[in-house]
Design a protein around this motif. Structure first.
Motif, PDB file in Angstrom:
ATOM      1  N   ARG A 213       0.770  -1.159   0.025  1.00 57.55           N
ATOM      2  CA  ARG A 213      -0.051  -0.080  -0.075  1.00 57.55           C
ATOM      3  C   ARG A 213       0.839   1.320   0.126  1.00 57.55           C
ATOM      4  NH1 ARG A 213      -5.234  -1.625   1.171  1.00 57.55           N
ATOM      5  NH2 ARG A 213      -5.469  -3.596   2.225  1.00 57.55           N
ATOM      6  N   GLU A 214       1.971   1.128   0.863  1.00 59.14           N
ATOM      7  CA  GLU A 214       3.037   2.390   1.004  1.00 59.14           C
ATOM      8  C   GLU A 214       3.563   2.690  -0.501  1.00 59.14           C
ATOM      9  OE1 GLU A 214       4.680   5.731   2.593  1.00 59.14           O
ATOM     10  OE2 GLU A 214       3.058   4.744   2.766  1.00 59.14           O
ATOM     11  N   LEU A 215       3.907   1.409  -1.016  1.00 57.51           N
ATOM     12  CA  LEU A 215       4.799   1.445  -2.395  1.00 57.51           C
ATOM     13  C   LEU A 215       3.730   2.274  -3.359  1.00 57.51           C
ATOM     14  CD1 LEU A 215       6.516  -1.952  -2.610  1.00 57.51           C
ATOM     15  CD2 LEU A 215       7.698   0.178  -2.317  1.00 57.51           C
ATOM     16  N   VAL A 216       2.612   1.764  -3.489  1.00 55.19           N
ATOM     17  CA  VAL A 216       1.512   2.370  -4.393  1.00 55.19           C
ATOM     18  C   VAL A 216       1.258   3.979  -4.219  1.00 55.19           C
ATOM     19  CG1 VAL A 216      -0.973   2.225  -4.999  1.00 55.19           C
ATOM     20  CG2 VAL A 216       0.250   0.161  -4.884  1.00 55.19           C
ATOM     21  N   ARG A 217       1.210   4.263  -2.995  1.00 53.25           N
ATOM     22  CA  ARG A 217       0.873   5.753  -2.496  1.00 53.25           C
ATOM     23  C   ARG A 217       2.276   6.397  -2.930  1.00 53.25           C
ATOM     24  NH1 ARG A 217       2.662   9.346   0.920  1.00 53.25           N
ATOM     25  NH2 ARG A 217       4.107   7.911   1.948  1.00 53.25           N
ATOM     26  N   LEU A 218       3.428   5.768  -2.894  1.00 53.98           N
ATOM     27  CA  LEU A 218       4.861   6.627  -3.145  1.00 53.98           C
ATOM     28  C   LEU A 218       4.736   6.863  -5.008  1.00 53.98           C
ATOM     29  CD1 LEU A 218       7.331   5.104  -0.589  1.00 53.98           C
ATOM     30  CD2 LEU A 218       6.202   7.389  -0.843  1.00 53.98           C
ATOM     31  N   GLN A 219       4.403   5.748  -5.286  1.00 52.61           N
ATOM     32  CA  GLN A 219       4.282   5.527  -7.038  1.00 52.61           C
ATOM     33  C   GLN A 219       3.498   6.617  -7.303  1.00 52.61           C
ATOM     34  OE1 GLN A 219       6.307   3.891  -8.647  1.00 52.61           O
ATOM     35  NE2 GLN A 219       5.516   3.305 -10.569  1.00 52.61           N
ATOM     36  N   ARG A 220       2.387   6.813  -6.907  1.00 48.87           N
ATOM     37  CA  ARG A 220       1.298   7.755  -7.348  1.00 48.87           C
ATOM     38  C   ARG A 220       2.016   9.333  -7.296  1.00 48.87           C
ATOM     39  NH1 ARG A 220      -4.038   4.524  -5.653  1.00 48.87           N
ATOM     40  NH2 ARG A 220      -4.462   3.302  -7.366  1.00 48.87           N
ATOM     41  N   GLN A 221       2.656   9.341  -6.142  1.00 45.77           N
ATOM     42  CA  GLN A 221       3.298  10.527  -5.946  1.00 45.77           C
ATOM     43  C   GLN A 221       4.377  10.989  -7.143  1.00 45.77           C
ATOM     44  OE1 GLN A 221       4.904  10.781  -2.066  1.00 45.77           O
ATOM     45  NE2 GLN A 221       2.955  11.124  -0.858  1.00 45.77           N
ATOM     46  N   LYS A 222       4.838  10.189  -7.472  1.00 44.35           N
ATOM     47  CA  LYS A 222       5.783  10.091  -8.674  1.00 44.35           C
ATOM     48  C   LYS A 222       5.432  10.299 -10.070  1.00 44.35           C
ATOM     49  CE  LYS A 222       9.178   7.048  -6.371  1.00 44.35           C
ATOM     50  NZ  LYS A 222      10.058   6.050  -6.766  1.00 44.35           N
ATOM     51  N   ALA A 223       3.960  10.142 -10.182  1.00 41.54           N
ATOM     52  CA  ALA A 223       3.266   9.847 -11.341  1.00 41.54           C
ATOM     53  C   ALA A 223       3.505  11.335 -12.358  1.00 41.54           C
ATOM     54  CB  ALA A 223       1.594  10.032 -11.145  1.00 41.54           C
ATOM     55  N   GLY A 224       3.729  12.507 -11.663  1.00 40.58           N
ATOM     56  CA  GLY A 224       4.211  13.473 -12.525  1.00 40.58           C
ATOM     57  C   GLY A 224       5.577  13.887 -13.081  1.00 40.58           C
ATOM     58  N   ALA A 225       6.505  12.729 -12.558  1.00 47.44           N
ATOM     59  CA  ALA A 225       7.495  12.878 -13.188  1.00 47.44           C
ATOM     60  C   ALA A 225       7.979  11.515 -13.888  1.00 47.44           C
ATOM     61  CB  ALA A 225       8.723  12.769 -11.728  1.00 47.44           C
ATOM     62  N   PRO A 226       7.917  11.609 -15.190  1.00 48.23           N
ATOM     63  CA  PRO A 226       7.869  10.498 -16.280  1.00 48.23           C
ATOM     64  C   PRO A 226       9.201   9.710 -15.777  1.00 48.23           C
ATOM     65  CG  PRO A 226       7.443  12.586 -17.402  1.00 48.23           C
ATOM     66  CD  PRO A 226       7.770  12.958 -16.080  1.00 48.23           C
ATOM     67  N   GLU A 227      10.321  10.199 -15.441  1.00 51.54           N
ATOM     68  CA  GLU A 227      11.514   9.374 -15.258  1.00 51.54           C
ATOM     69  C   GLU A 227      11.312   8.521 -14.188  1.00 51.54           C
ATOM     70  OE1 GLU A 227      11.884  13.488 -13.021  1.00 51.54           O
ATOM     71  OE2 GLU A 227      11.332  12.831 -15.053  1.00 51.54           O
ATOM     72  N   ASP A 228      10.640   8.660 -13.144  1.00 55.93           N
ATOM     73  CA  ASP A 228      10.418   7.983 -12.221  1.00 55.93           C
ATOM     74  C   ASP A 228       9.136   7.060 -12.232  1.00 55.93           C
ATOM     75  OD1 ASP A 228      12.585   8.669 -10.837  1.00 55.93           O
ATOM     76  OD2 ASP A 228      11.553  10.500  -9.831  1.00 55.93           O
ATOM     77  N   ALA A 229       8.685   7.072 -13.360  1.00 52.68           N
ATOM     78  CA  ALA A 229       7.256   6.368 -13.388  1.00 52.68           C
ATOM     79  C   ALA A 229       7.231   4.842 -13.766  1.00 52.68           C
ATOM     80  CB  ALA A 229       6.527   7.137 -14.840  1.00 52.68           C
ATOM     81  N   GLU A 230       8.376   4.291 -13.720  1.00 55.20           N
ATOM     82  CA  GLU A 230       8.451   2.798 -13.910  1.00 55.20           C
ATOM     83  C   GLU A 230       7.382   1.986 -13.069  1.00 55.20           C
ATOM     84  OE1 GLU A 230      11.660  -0.829 -13.586  1.00 55.20           O
ATOM     85  OE2 GLU A 230      12.169   1.087 -13.114  1.00 55.20           O
ATOM     86  N   GLU A 231       6.685   1.095 -13.581  1.00 53.97           N
ATOM     87  CA  GLU A 231       5.907   0.368 -13.019  1.00 53.97           C
ATOM     88  C   GLU A 231       6.421  -0.603 -11.733  1.00 53.97           C
ATOM     89  OE1 GLU A 231       3.293  -2.514 -15.288  1.00 53.97           O
ATOM     90  OE2 GLU A 231       1.715  -0.641 -15.621  1.00 53.97           O
ATOM     91  N   LEU A 232       5.704  -0.800 -10.522  1.00 50.37           N
ATOM     92  CA  LEU A 232       5.986  -1.634  -9.749  1.00 50.37           C
ATOM     93  C   LEU A 232       5.908  -3.320 -10.040  1.00 50.37           C
ATOM     94  CD1 LEU A 232       4.144  -0.002  -6.433  1.00 50.37           C
ATOM     95  CD2 LEU A 232       6.540  -0.088  -7.124  1.00 50.37           C
TER      96      LEU A 232
END
Length: 489
Positions: A271-290
């Motif tokens: 759940r925490e990983l998903v939350r952090l991933q969504r925070q990165k959604a605006g930065a394409p370079e960090d958008a690699e899928e979990l």
């Protein structure tokens, strides 16, 4: 179906139970697998007949050691020296006499004699009848081992558990906890389910009401809080018989899974990983899928739970050893409508260079002795041995020595078993910590203090029955960042 009349064929439930018990005694399949196959094959039977079959086969299996001890009080021939068919018929008769109040003693005896004659052992029908009639007349005056003089033997017979397991648990957990676990293993367990997080509040309440109307009382699981939320809707279903016939099953509205197994996935912090991933959604370079990798996934409970938690932010790759096991995972994923779960046949001992340092989480629920799930798979207690515990621990080390490399620096490896054996649990966690570049990580989930008491850092232990779960062990490890462990190498 009967070819002449077109109506369902009648089935002798005791004869079918005998066949299943004889097959289980040969050791080719576990009793619960054989029973499931029979219930599927004879699905047209009425609920009463299926319930009788399940109760008899399960009961004889879990009480086998106790039944043998009792039968030897009335038989001149030791149980181990009897012909397999006679041994099984006597166990079935004794179980009905002692534990099935709805079956008259006379019926238990008469049906046992009929079975023996039908199976061409008429010459032994008098012996079978004599043993069971003696049991009927003296069942209220049975002799038991002395608790004070022979504590191990007493617990072994009282709870139908091999003495070496009783002795080991007494050494590790003490008398009070050991007897509580032994008692819990013989209790009828409610079905535990996890409602799909995609259900709306109205749909959840409608499903719970449908359970009630079918005679299954949904009780919030204490491990997940008294007031379930959309994120954690876990219930125990009292009185549930036949999972596939429950409301919402075919539609994928819920998954069947023990609460301790669910908690293992919660401890992975997805759940925490998903939350952090969504925070990165605006930065394409960090958008690699979990990526979540489940290396020994069948039948797929944890993999499906992880796929649902990802909620569109990544993929679960679920692997196991055979196509048969993978089919279970695929069936579960299809029913639960999880398009982000992919299943593959793969031997976890074999390295996969394409996955090196790619997984955010590796779920390593490895093959184990299964001592924590004997309440659901009763014949495990008769199949394991002290030697087999060491063999499975060696297999676990071999798998861990391969799969740790798939974890990203900073990623998580979650090791778990469904057993209560220190060699496979705490000792394995300590070995892993010493061998590989990981540090213990405290589980992300909220857990009862009893699960953490006396456990090493990052480890959680569920004793059978203590929190409404199977026996289970979890160890969480975070992989060190490269710059840290490269200096040591």
């Amino acid at each position: 179906m009967d070819a002449r009349t077109g109506s369902p064929k009648t089935v002798d439930m005791r004869a079918l139970a005998l066949d299943l018990l004889l097959e289980a005694e040969r050791g080719t399949e576990y009793e619960n697998t054989l029973l499931k196959g029979a219930l599927d094959k004879y699905d047209y039977l009425n609920g009463r007949d299926k319930a009788f079959l399940k109760r008899l086969v399960d009961g004889v299996t879990e009480r086998q050691l106790q039944l043998d001890y009792i039968l030897e009080q009335f038989s001149s021939l030791p149980v181990r020296k009897m012909k397999p068919l006679i041994r099984c018929v006597l166990r079935m008769g004794a179980y009905q006499i002692l534990f099935m109040d709805g079956v008259p003693d006379s019926a238990a005896c008469n049906e046992a004699v009929k079975l023996v004659k039908k199976r061409h052992f008429a010459q032994l029908s008098g012996f079978v009848n004599g043993v069971l009639r003696k049991l009927c007349s003296q069942k209220n005056a049975l002799v038991w081992p002395d608790r004070e003089k022979e504590p191990v033997r007493f617990l072994s017979v009282r709870y139908s558990m091999p003495e070496w397991i009783v002795r080991r648990w007494l050494e590790e957990y003490g008398t009070e906890k050991t007897e509580a676990m032994l008692e819990a293993l013989l209790e009828k367990r409610p079905l535990t389910i996890r409602l799909s997080e995609r259900l709306s509040e109205k749909e959840r309440e409608s499903l719970l009401q449908a359970f009630r109307e079918q005679g299954c009382m949904p009780i919030p699981h204490p491990l997940f809080g008294e007031e379930p939320s959309a994120e954690r809707s876990v219930y125990m279903l009292e009185g549930a018989e036949g999972v596939a016939s429950l409301p919402g099953f075919a539609e994928g509205a819920f998954a069947v899974q023990d609460a301790a197994s669910m908690m293992a996935v919660e401890c992975a912090g997805i759940r925490e990983l998903v939350r952090l991933q969504r925070q990165k959604a605006g930065a394409p370079e960090d958008a690699e899928e979990l990526l979540i990798l489940d290396v020994c996934a069948a039948p797929g409970g944890k993999a499906c739970q992880a796929a649902e938690l990802l909620d569109g932010t990544g993929t679960v790759l679920a692997r196991d050893l055979t196509e048969g096991k993978i089919s279970y995972i695929r069936d579960n994923a299809a029913r639960l409508r999880l398009s982000n779960l992919h299943a593959q046949v793969w031997d976890a001992r074999e390295p996969d260079e394409t996955l090196l340092e790619r997984a955010d989480v590796v779920l390593a629920d490895l093959p184990c002795s299964g001592l924590g799930v004997m309440g659901r798979k009763a014949d495990i207690r008769y199949r394991v041995s002290p030697e087999s515990l060491s063999e499975v621990a060696a297999l676990q080390r071999e798998i861990l020595g391969t799969v740790w490399k798939y974890v990203k620096p900073g990623g998580l490896l979650l090791y778990s078993t469904c057993t209560l054996n220190r060699e496979e649990n705490e000792n394995m966690a300590a070995w892993f910590h010493q061998q590989f570049p990981f540090v213990p990580k405290e589980p992300a989930a909220s857990l009862p203090a009893s699960c953490r008491e006396g456990e090493p850092a990052g480890c959680v232990r569920f004793l059978t029955g203590e929190n409404g779960t199977d026996g289970f062990f979890i160890a969480c490890f975070r992989r060190k960042q490269k710059e840290i462990y490269n200096r040591k190498e």
